[in-house]
Design an enzyme around this catalytic site. Structure first.
Site, PDB file in Angstrom:
ATOM      1  N   PRO A   2       0.838  -1.293   0.008  1.00 32.09           N
ATOM      2  CG  PRO A   2       0.131  -1.187   2.103  1.00 32.09           C
ATOM      3  CD  PRO A   2       0.611  -1.929   1.164  1.00 32.09           C
ATOM      4  CD  GLU A   3       3.552   3.815  -3.508  1.00 29.42           C
ATOM      5  OE1 GLU A   3       3.838   4.592  -2.876  1.00 29.42           O
ATOM      6  OE2 GLU A   3       3.989   3.098  -4.390  1.00 29.42           O
ATOM      7  CG  HIS A  95      -3.532 -15.275   5.085  1.00 31.30           C
ATOM      8  ND1 HIS A  95      -2.586 -16.002   5.190  1.00 31.30           N
ATOM      9  CD2 HIS A  95      -3.715 -14.952   3.569  1.00 31.30           C
ATOM     10  CE1 HIS A  95      -2.461 -16.841   4.187  1.00 31.30           C
ATOM     11  NE2 HIS A  95      -3.205 -16.161   2.926  1.00 31.30           N
ATOM     12  NE  ARG A 122       3.219 -10.232   0.327  1.00 27.27           N
ATOM     13  CZ  ARG A 122       3.291  -9.573  -0.542  1.00 27.27           C
ATOM     14  NH1 ARG A 122       4.471  -9.571  -1.152  1.00 27.27           N
ATOM     15  NH2 ARG A 122       2.300  -8.637  -1.231  1.00 27.27           N
ATOM     16  NE  ARG A 164      19.062  14.462   4.797  1.00 31.57           N
ATOM     17  CZ  ARG A 164      18.371  13.746   5.211  1.00 31.57           C
ATOM     18  NH1 ARG A 164      18.072  12.434   4.968  1.00 31.57           N
ATOM     19  NH2 ARG A 164      17.415  14.367   6.005  1.00 31.57           N
TER      20      ARG A 164
END
Ligand SMILES: [Zn+2]
Length: 291
Positions: A2-3, A95, A122, A164
């Site tokens: 999922p984003e 699951h 998972r 950065r």
């Protein structure tokens, strides 16, 4: 996986379906799902019973449900986690890892009550109880705000980005700098901003930083309108509806196909064990000394 827009869709679903309800009982069916709750599954079950959910909040891809006692239920969906609100009595998912019943869930006999299920094939995701975490759980305090967050500080981000001294896409994926911009969104945002993924951050102008943030907001906002992007078929939202995202991607996954702006074939290059997709003409590779 999922984003961020998909996680935001889940947050909105939880806000609608779970906030204001009091937890009656919790049942952990797989200990791995609560491995980050160090006192263990039995403690997790006992301490959540009787607590009322007062809000549904998000920082990056983490969700938390502040509780009436100042603690919070913290959730991360990982690669395949789902938070599903389902009628009591409907068949368990294969699951299913954790089940929450509420004081108004009923026993399923009248078919009206619902329960919350954490399902994770998972089990890279997980749940934990965050002590005093209602405002912001300590475990996720290091995660930066995302570009869709109303409190996102664009000036501070611009300064930190240029300091950065790394490649632009690498910086966009750094959750301590900005959260929620995954691989797909980064490629799409960079195409919109006409910037190469390896562009040195210290050479960016403020205008270019604004453009890449605007690009990220455009693609994330479009995904949000569609109910989450769901490039991963495993992902479904809080009611089990697939939020399949049919908006056409501009570059991601389009290697060899023509750029929609200039017709040049989109290029794919390996990047941090994944891929970067870009238009070599619209997003030329930075050359030493050129910037
Ligand atoms: Zn192009």
């Amino acid at each position: 996986m999922p984003e961020l827009p998909e996680v935001e869709v889940v947050r909105r679903g939880l806000e609608r379906e779970v906030v204001g309800r009091t937890i009656a009982s919790v049942s952990v069916t797989h200990p791995r799902a609560v491995r980050r709750h160090l006192p263990g599954g039995a403690d997790f079950e006992a301490r959540l019973a009787g607590r009322t959910v007062v809000a549904a909040r998000r920082r990056g891809k983490y969700l938390w449900l502040p509780l009436d006692d100042g603690d919070a239920l913290l959730a991360h969906l990982g690669m395949s986690g789902q938070l599903l609100v389902r009628p009591v009595g409907t068949a368990d998912e294969t699951h299913l890892r954790v089940r929450f019943r509420f004081t108004d869930s009923g026993n399923g006999a009248d078919g009206t009550g619902t329960e919350l299920r954490f399902v994770d094939q998972r089990t890279f995701g997980g749940l934990a109880l965050a002590d005093h975490g209602a405002d912001l759980p300590a475990a996720i305090a290091h995660i930066a705000r995302d570009p869709l967050d109303p409190a996102f500080d664009e000036d501070a981000f611009s300064l930190a980005l240029r300091r950065r001294r790394t490649g632009l896409k690498r910086a966009l994926l750094d959750q301590s700098l900005v959260s929620g911009v995954g691989n797909i969104y980064a490629d799409e945002a960079l195409w919109l901003a006409r910037l190469h993924y390896a562009r040195a951050t210290e050479t960016l102008t403020r205008t270019q930083v604004t453009a890449v943030l605007a690009g990220a907001r455009t693609v994330m906002g479009a995904a949000l309108e569609q109910g989450g992007t769901s490039f991963d078929a495993l992902y479904v939202d809080v009611n089990g509806q697939s939020g399949y995202f049919d908006r056409t991607l501009e570059v991601y996954g389009r290697a060899g196909e023509p750029c929609r702006r200039c017709g040049t074939p989109v290029r794919r290059e390996p990047f941090m064990n994944r891929s970067s997709y870009f238009c070599p003409r619209c997003q030329p590779r930075p050359r030493r000394g050129r910037w």
